[in-house]
Scaffold this motif. Structure first.
Motif, PDB file in Angstrom:
ATOM      1  N   HIS A   1     -10.100 -20.790  13.567  1.00 26.45           N
ATOM      2  CA  HIS A   1     -10.839 -19.553  13.862  1.00 26.45           C
ATOM      3  C   HIS A   1      -9.996 -18.609  14.714  1.00 26.45           C
ATOM      4  O   HIS A   1     -10.082 -17.381  14.580  1.00 26.45           O
ATOM      5  CB  HIS A   1     -12.144 -19.910  14.576  1.00 26.45           C
ATOM      6  N   ASP A   2      -9.159 -19.185  15.616  1.00 23.23           N
ATOM      7  CA  ASP A   2      -8.379 -18.351  16.537  1.00 23.23           C
ATOM      8  C   ASP A   2      -7.105 -17.790  15.911  1.00 23.23           C
ATOM      9  O   ASP A   2      -6.414 -16.978  16.536  1.00 23.23           O
ATOM     10  CB  ASP A   2      -7.999 -19.168  17.777  1.00 23.23           C
ATOM     11  N   LEU A   3      -6.746 -18.254  14.712  1.00 23.83           N
ATOM     12  CA  LEU A   3      -5.554 -17.699  14.056  1.00 23.83           C
ATOM     13  C   LEU A   3      -5.752 -16.211  13.795  1.00 23.83           C
ATOM     14  O   LEU A   3      -6.869 -15.781  13.446  1.00 23.83           O
ATOM     15  CB  LEU A   3      -5.295 -18.434  12.729  1.00 23.83           C
ATOM     16  N   PRO A   4      -4.755 -15.355  13.971  1.00 18.80           N
ATOM     17  CA  PRO A   4      -3.335 -15.651  14.218  1.00 18.80           C
ATOM     18  C   PRO A   4      -2.941 -15.684  15.699  1.00 18.80           C
ATOM     19  O   PRO A   4      -1.820 -15.256  16.041  1.00 18.80           O
ATOM     20  CB  PRO A   4      -2.636 -14.521  13.478  1.00 18.80           C
ATOM     21  N   ASP A   5      -3.806 -16.133  16.588  1.00 27.90           N
ATOM     22  CA  ASP A   5      -3.457 -16.281  17.999  1.00 27.90           C
ATOM     23  C   ASP A   5      -2.241 -17.196  18.125  1.00 27.90           C
ATOM     24  O   ASP A   5      -2.148 -18.226  17.458  1.00 27.90           O
ATOM     25  CB  ASP A   5      -4.650 -16.886  18.756  1.00 27.90           C
ATOM     26  N   LYS A   6      -1.272 -16.850  19.018  1.00 22.89           N
ATOM     27  CA  LYS A   6      -0.021 -17.596  19.106  1.00 22.89           C
ATOM     28  C   LYS A   6      -0.237 -19.038  19.541  1.00 22.89           C
ATOM     29  O   LYS A   6       0.410 -19.957  19.028  1.00 22.89           O
ATOM     30  CB  LYS A   6       0.943 -16.892  20.070  1.00 22.89           C
ATOM     31  N   ASP A   7      -1.137 -19.240  20.522  1.00 18.55           N
ATOM     32  CA  ASP A   7      -1.408 -20.610  20.965  1.00 18.55           C
ATOM     33  C   ASP A   7      -2.004 -21.435  19.832  1.00 18.55           C
ATOM     34  O   ASP A   7      -1.622 -22.592  19.614  1.00 18.55           O
ATOM     35  CB  ASP A   7      -2.363 -20.604  22.160  1.00 18.55           C
ATOM     36  N   ALA A   8      -2.960 -20.831  19.097  1.00 19.67           N
ATOM     37  CA  ALA A   8      -3.582 -21.539  17.974  1.00 19.67           C
ATOM     38  C   ALA A   8      -2.543 -21.848  16.903  1.00 19.67           C
ATOM     39  O   ALA A   8      -2.533 -22.939  16.311  1.00 19.67           O
ATOM     40  CB  ALA A   8      -4.722 -20.712  17.387  1.00 19.67           C
ATOM     41  N   GLU A   9      -1.644 -20.889  16.633  1.00 17.30           N
ATOM     42  CA  GLU A   9      -0.597 -21.118  15.635  1.00 17.30           C
ATOM     43  C   GLU A   9       0.290 -22.287  16.045  1.00 17.30           C
ATOM     44  O   GLU A   9       0.658 -23.137  15.214  1.00 17.30           O
ATOM     45  CB  GLU A   9       0.251 -19.856  15.464  1.00 17.30           C
ATOM     46  N   ALA A  10       0.640 -22.345  17.340  1.00 19.14           N
ATOM     47  CA  ALA A  10       1.505 -23.423  17.823  1.00 19.14           C
ATOM     48  C   ALA A  10       0.824 -24.779  17.668  1.00 19.14           C
ATOM     49  O   ALA A  10       1.447 -25.766  17.264  1.00 19.14           O
ATOM     50  CB  ALA A  10       1.879 -23.182  19.281  1.00 19.14           C
ATOM     51  N   ILE A  11      -0.474 -24.824  17.991  1.00 16.30           N
ATOM     52  CA  ILE A  11      -1.210 -26.083  17.889  1.00 16.30           C
ATOM     53  C   ILE A  11      -1.307 -26.533  16.435  1.00 16.30           C
ATOM     54  O   ILE A  11      -1.053 -27.692  16.107  1.00 16.30           O
ATOM     55  CB  ILE A  11      -2.611 -25.934  18.507  1.00 16.30           C
ATOM     56  N   VAL A  12      -1.684 -25.622  15.557  1.00 18.13           N
ATOM     57  CA  VAL A  12      -1.818 -25.961  14.141  1.00 18.13           C
ATOM     58  C   VAL A  12      -0.483 -26.422  13.569  1.00 18.13           C
ATOM     59  O   VAL A  12      -0.403 -27.429  12.848  1.00 18.13           O
ATOM     60  CB  VAL A  12      -2.362 -24.758  13.344  1.00 18.13           C
ATOM     61  N   CYS A  13       0.571 -25.692  13.899  1.00 16.01           N
ATOM     62  CA  CYS A  13       1.900 -26.048  13.405  1.00 16.01           C
ATOM     63  C   CYS A  13       2.298 -27.446  13.895  1.00 16.01           C
ATOM     64  O   CYS A  13       2.854 -28.252  13.142  1.00 16.01           O
ATOM     65  CB  CYS A  13       2.917 -25.010  13.874  1.00 16.01           C
TER      66      CYS A  13
ATOM     67  N   GLU B   1      -5.290 -18.562   5.421  1.00 15.42           N
ATOM     68  CA  GLU B   1      -4.778 -19.372   4.318  1.00 15.42           C
ATOM     69  C   GLU B   1      -3.268 -19.190   4.175  1.00 15.42           C
ATOM     70  O   GLU B   1      -2.537 -20.172   3.970  1.00 15.42           O
ATOM     71  CB  GLU B   1      -5.476 -18.977   3.015  1.00 15.42           C
ATOM     72  N   LYS B   2      -2.807 -17.960   4.293  1.00 13.68           N
ATOM     73  CA  LYS B   2      -1.384 -17.676   4.152  1.00 13.68           C
ATOM     74  C   LYS B   2      -0.580 -18.396   5.228  1.00 13.68           C
ATOM     75  O   LYS B   2       0.474 -18.986   4.951  1.00 13.68           O
ATOM     76  CB  LYS B   2      -1.149 -16.158   4.251  1.00 13.68           C
ATOM     77  N   PHE B   3      -1.078 -18.363   6.463  1.00  7.48           N
ATOM     78  CA  PHE B   3      -0.382 -19.055   7.551  1.00  7.48           C
ATOM     79  C   PHE B   3      -0.300 -20.554   7.269  1.00  7.48           C
ATOM     80  O   PHE B   3       0.749 -21.181   7.456  1.00  7.48           O
ATOM     81  CB  PHE B   3      -1.105 -18.811   8.875  1.00  7.48           C
ATOM     82  N   LEU B   4      -1.400 -21.135   6.812  1.00  6.31           N
ATOM     83  CA  LEU B   4      -1.433 -22.572   6.531  1.00  6.31           C
ATOM     84  C   LEU B   4      -0.447 -22.933   5.431  1.00  6.31           C
ATOM     85  O   LEU B   4       0.212 -23.975   5.471  1.00  6.31           O
ATOM     86  CB  LEU B   4      -2.852 -23.005   6.141  1.00  6.31           C
ATOM     87  N   GLN B   5      -0.333 -22.051   4.416  1.00  6.84           N
ATOM     88  CA  GLN B   5       0.641 -22.293   3.346  1.00  6.84           C
ATOM     89  C   GLN B   5       2.069 -22.236   3.886  1.00  6.84           C
ATOM     90  O   GLN B   5       2.917 -23.051   3.516  1.00  6.84           O
ATOM     91  CB  GLN B   5       0.459 -21.277   2.224  1.00  6.84           C
ATOM     92  N   ASN B   6       2.304 -21.309   4.800  1.00  4.48           N
ATOM     93  CA  ASN B   6       3.656 -21.136   5.346  1.00  4.48           C
ATOM     94  C   ASN B   6       4.092 -22.343   6.179  1.00  4.48           C
ATOM     95  O   ASN B   6       5.277 -22.678   6.218  1.00  4.48           O
ATOM     96  CB  ASN B   6       3.737 -19.871   6.193  1.00  4.48           C
ATOM     97  N   VAL B   7       3.130 -22.978   6.882  1.00  2.00           N
ATOM     98  CA  VAL B   7       3.495 -24.144   7.704  1.00  2.00           C
ATOM     99  C   VAL B   7       3.377 -25.434   6.911  1.00  2.00           C
ATOM    100  O   VAL B   7       3.484 -26.530   7.458  1.00  2.00           O
ATOM    101  CB  VAL B   7       2.631 -24.222   8.990  1.00  2.00           C
ATOM    102  N   GLU B   8       3.115 -25.299   5.602  1.00  6.26           N
ATOM    103  CA  GLU B   8       3.057 -26.436   4.678  1.00  6.26           C
ATOM    104  C   GLU B   8       1.902 -27.383   4.980  1.00  6.26           C
ATOM    105  O   GLU B   8       2.022 -28.606   4.872  1.00  6.26           O
ATOM    106  CB  GLU B   8       4.387 -27.198   4.668  1.00  6.26           C
ATOM    107  N   CYS B   9       0.772 -26.791   5.355  1.00  7.46           N
ATOM    108  CA  CYS B   9      -0.453 -27.588   5.461  1.00  7.46           C
ATOM    109  C   CYS B   9      -0.886 -27.962   4.042  1.00  7.46           C
ATOM    110  O   CYS B   9      -0.786 -27.159   3.119  1.00  7.46           O
ATOM    111  CB  CYS B   9      -1.547 -26.791   6.164  1.00  7.46           C
ATOM    112  N   ASN B  10      -1.356 -29.184   3.856  1.00  6.20           N
ATOM    113  CA  ASN B  10      -1.641 -29.672   2.502  1.00  6.20           C
ATOM    114  C   ASN B  10      -2.890 -29.052   1.885  1.00  6.20           C
ATOM    115  O   ASN B  10      -2.883 -28.620   0.725  1.00  6.20           O
ATOM    116  CB  ASN B  10      -1.817 -31.190   2.512  1.00  6.20           C
ATOM    117  N   GLU B  11      -3.994 -29.034   2.654  1.00  2.00           N
ATOM    118  CA  GLU B  11      -5.284 -28.691   2.065  1.00  2.00           C
ATOM    119  C   GLU B  11      -6.103 -27.835   3.028  1.00  2.00           C
ATOM    120  O   GLU B  11      -5.811 -27.764   4.225  1.00  2.00           O
ATOM    121  CB  GLU B  11      -6.063 -29.983   1.756  1.00  2.00           C
ATOM    122  N   SER B  12      -7.160 -27.216   2.488  1.00  2.00           N
ATOM    123  CA  SER B  12      -8.040 -26.418   3.345  1.00  2.00           C
ATOM    124  C   SER B  12      -9.432 -26.373   2.734  1.00  2.00           C
ATOM    125  O   SER B  12      -9.633 -26.664   1.548  1.00  2.00           O
ATOM    126  CB  SER B  12      -7.483 -24.997   3.519  1.00  2.00           C
ATOM    127  N   GLN B  13     -10.396 -26.007   3.585  1.00  2.00           N
ATOM    128  CA  GLN B  13     -11.755 -25.782   3.109  1.00  2.00           C
ATOM    129  C   GLN B  13     -12.392 -24.750   4.029  1.00  2.00           C
ATOM    130  O   GLN B  13     -11.984 -24.572   5.170  1.00  2.00           O
ATOM    131  CB  GLN B  13     -12.573 -27.079   3.119  1.00  2.00           C
TER     132      GLN B  13
END
Length: 732
Positions: free
Chosen positions: A645-657, A681-693
């Protein structure tokens, strides 16, 4: 010629004399050697007979070569078995004396067959004796010559060792402090009871002077006791004071006895110290306190205050809540005035009995006045607990009483105060509970009232929701919805998550965040969770075949997971529904699996061994470690939606990555939940996250809606479109 014959004759005579001399010398040497051998054999026989062990000597084939008398006496062996003597015969006879005869015969035969240089074992006899058996091989070069078998009776030694070990265990695990010291007052032994009583570990105190435990005003007392000990006298049950760690005074009862050496000389003292602090305090209180109400048998105000004080201390130490319920009988005075105090007293006794049936054994019900009672509830997890108890009290008290032909009805008003919300000491909690009780009376009696209006409203709403929930299950208002899970690289639907929903006829759609905690508190989650799992498995079986949906993910509550039969329930559901185990995924939170790690590991490995997948839900909000993740046989990590939910917040991006990277390093698939925007979704694809819902793809839907959605999604995917199907609409 004659001269030559005479010379020859002389030569022959001389040779004969020399031969006779040599023969005599050889005979003499033989006699000396024979005598020496006889002396050696006699010495060997004397040695064999004088040894402390029973000895048996056999050749490589088990033929008995010799033995000593002690060997015969130890077993004992009948004479008829000794002529001719065979180890095979002796072995069979000896085995009848042993507890494990087969093991003895097998081991002996194995020694002959494998011919080890040495062998040792212990033989236990039917009559309780214990022998140590040792055998050593004799060889000349590589040729086997024979074996020497020795038998030593160690019964007494083993019994002594067992007794010593048992005595040491008794000393070590005694509830009493057991201390030994030498005559100079140096502590030599210190058991676990002493550690508990005085607070010192053995490593801190052994080698120190006993006088460090004795108050200065008791040193003379100790000196007198030791003078008795040195004379071999015993001092029993002597009450005194000793010092614990931090110079804390401890009331103890001492029994002191002398320690003697083998010659009977006193070499030290043994002290048994028993803590009598609580006994003395109780004795002192009993002299001036009457703890129980004489009419009802309930604790009185003094005992209540004592227990309340202890309960507050525990609550402060362990950071939990407690509650005080002030109960007053409505219009009890009318019973006394109209029917007399005797009937009133009987009514109070009946009320007390009914009230006791509503609380736990660890709680306290006290009578503090004529028709006033106080209930102390220790360790209450939430305000709903005292509210539920108050409702029970009100209901049980209000039922009719039959006393001496009179049918009586009384009601109760209950005031509730909660620690630490409404007070942190006894006085504050009592006053606020009393004030709340009067508020309940002013509001119409026969009800409960918290000191806080908000708490009263919250508890009332929750109890109402609990009643509604029970009815909802019977009316089948609770149903299952499914949300698709998407593989980010292909757009393929790889699974669905099953979620619980409640459609209330009056309240509408009730949030799971509101009713699931209630279901967990009252245990309804067990039947609900099993039903949702069964429904989901039945649906998934069809979707796996018709739509290629890989698996269904079912959430598991902490209450379900803690059940001993949890794995049995899951495996039973899978078997009954016919779903392939690999098509079921169980979602458990970090906090659930980290509470009781050993049990969690066993359960998850059992399920994993059957092919069932495990996902860690809300990952990143708990406190699991990498080592535990490996133990848990996890297949997938589910990133908590708060980070998405917090994306594209930098802290959230770092945690997810970081979570995605960690999952990939552990060979785990990673899914993000709560995806609502294409940017996420685009961010998740860029960090190579496998799946989403998430709502970007579809909201949770009932089975029929999901089937239609799956058809539309599959159609658009086949047409090569990049659009997203959301609730039946195209979103670009």
């Amino acid at each position: 010629m004659r001269s030559t014959a005479m010379q020859t004759s002389s030569t022959i005579l001389a040779a004969g004399e020399r031969a006779e001399g040599e023969l005599n010398q050889a005979k003499k040497t033989l006699e000396e050697k024979t005598a020496e051998l006889d002396r050696s054999l006699s010495l060997l026989r004397a040695t064999i007979e004088s040894t402390a062990d029973g000895l048996l000597v056999t050749d490589e084939n088990g033929k008995v070569l010799c033995y000593n008398q002690l060997y015969l006496d130890m077993w004992p062996i009948p004479a008829e078995l000794l002529d001719p003597a065979s180890h095979e015969v002796l072995m069979q006879y000896c085995s009848t004396h042993l507890k494990n005869a087969q093991q003895y015969v097998w081991t002996t035969k194995k020694i002959y067959s494998e011919w080890p240089p040495e062998s040792f074992d212990v033989l236990q006899f039917n009559d309780g004796r214990i022998f140590e058996r040792y055998t050593k091989a004799s060889t000349i070069g590589s040729r086997k010559v024979g074996r020497v078998w020795s038998f030593r009776d160690v019964t007494g030694r083993r019994q002594a060792e067992t007794y010593k070990a048992r005595l040491a265990s008794i000393v070590e695990y005694s509830n009493d402090a057991i201390i030994s010291k030498d005559l100079n007052g140096i502590i030599t032994d210190w058991n676990a009871g002493a550690e508990r009583l005085f607070g010192y570990r053995a490593s801190e105190i052994v080698g120190c002077s006993i006088f460090g435990l004795i108050p200065p005003d008791r040193l003379e007392e100790e000196s007198k006791i030791m003078s008795l000990i040195k004379r071999g006298m015993l001092t029993e049950h002597f009450e005194t004071v000793r010092l614990g760690k931090g110079n804390k005074p401890i009331d103890v009862s001492l029994t002191i006895s002398p320690i003697k050496d083998g010659a009977g000389n006193v070499i030290g003292a043994s002290k048994i110290a028993r803590d009598i602090t609580e006994a003395k305090e109780s004795q002192a209180r009993m002299q001036h306190l009457a703890h129980y109400d004489s009419l009802t048998g309930l604790p009185n105000r003094i005992l209540l205050a004592d227990r309340l004080k202890s309960a507050i201390a525990d609550a402060a130490r362990y950071s939990h809540r407690l509650a005080l319920l002030f109960v007053d009988l409505d219009r009890f005075k009318l019973v006394n005035d109209s029917l007399g105090h005797e009937i009133g007293d009987q009514l109070l006794k009946n009320v007390a009995k009914r009230m006791q049936s509503t609380v736990r054994a660890t709680d306290t019900i006290s009578r503090v006045g004529g028709d006033e009672f106080i209930v102390l509830l220790s360790q209450v997890p939430s305000a709903e607990v005292p509210a539920r108890i108050a409702e029970k009290l009100i209901n049980v008290v209000s039922k009719p009483y039959r006393i001496e032909g009179h049918e009586l009805t009384v009601t109760a008003s209950v005031g509730i105060s909660v620690y630490p919300d409404d007070g942190r000491d006894e006085g504050s909690l009592m006053r606020n509970a009393d004030a709340s009780m009067y508020s309940a009376k002013e509001a119409g009696r026969n009800r409960y009232q918290f000191h806080s209006e908000d708490m009263t409203s919250s508890a009332t709403d929750r109890l109402s929701l609990e009643r509604e929930l029970r009815g909802a299950i019977e009316r089948e208002e609770i149903f299952t919805v499914y949300q698709p899970q998407i593989e980010l690289t292909t757009g393929q639907v790889i699974g669905v998550e099953a979620l619980m929903r409640w459609q209330h006829p009056r309240l509408g759609l009730v949030s799971p965040a509101d009713f699931i905690p209630v279901a967990e508190d009252n245990g309804l989650i067990l039947s609900l969770g099993e039903r949702i799992m069964r429904d989901s498995c039945l649906q998934a079986r069809r979707w796996c075949d018709d739509h290629g949906v890989g698996s269904v993910a079912v959430n598991v509550s902490a209450v379900q997971f803690r059940q001993k039969n949890f794995t049995d329930v899951v495996l039973s559901v899978v078997a009954e529904t016919g779903l392939r185990p690999e098509c079921l995924e169980l979602e458990v939170t970090e906090s659930v699996v980290m509470r009781g790690v050993e049990s969690a590991v066993h359960k998850l490995r059992t399920l994993g061994a059957q092919g069932i997948k495990i996902a860690i839900d809300d990952f990143g909000t708990g406190y699991s470690s990498l080592s535990y993740l490996r133990q848990f046989s996890v297949n997938r990590l589910k990133i908590d939606k708060s980070f998405i939910h917090d994306l594209p917040d930098k802290d959230a991006e770092a945690i997810v990555c970081a979570i995605v990277t960690m999952g990939r390093s552990l060979s785990l698939r990673v899914i993000a939940e709560g995806v609502e925007t294409e940017a996420q979704e685009k961010f998740l694809q860029n960090v190579e996250c496998n799946e989403s819902q998430g709502y970007l793809y579809a909201k949770p839907m009932v089975a029929s809606e999901l089937e239609a959605w799956l058809t539309r999604w599959s159609s658009r995917k086949q047409n090569g479109g990049l659009s997203i199907v959301q609730d039946g609409n195209k979103k670009t």
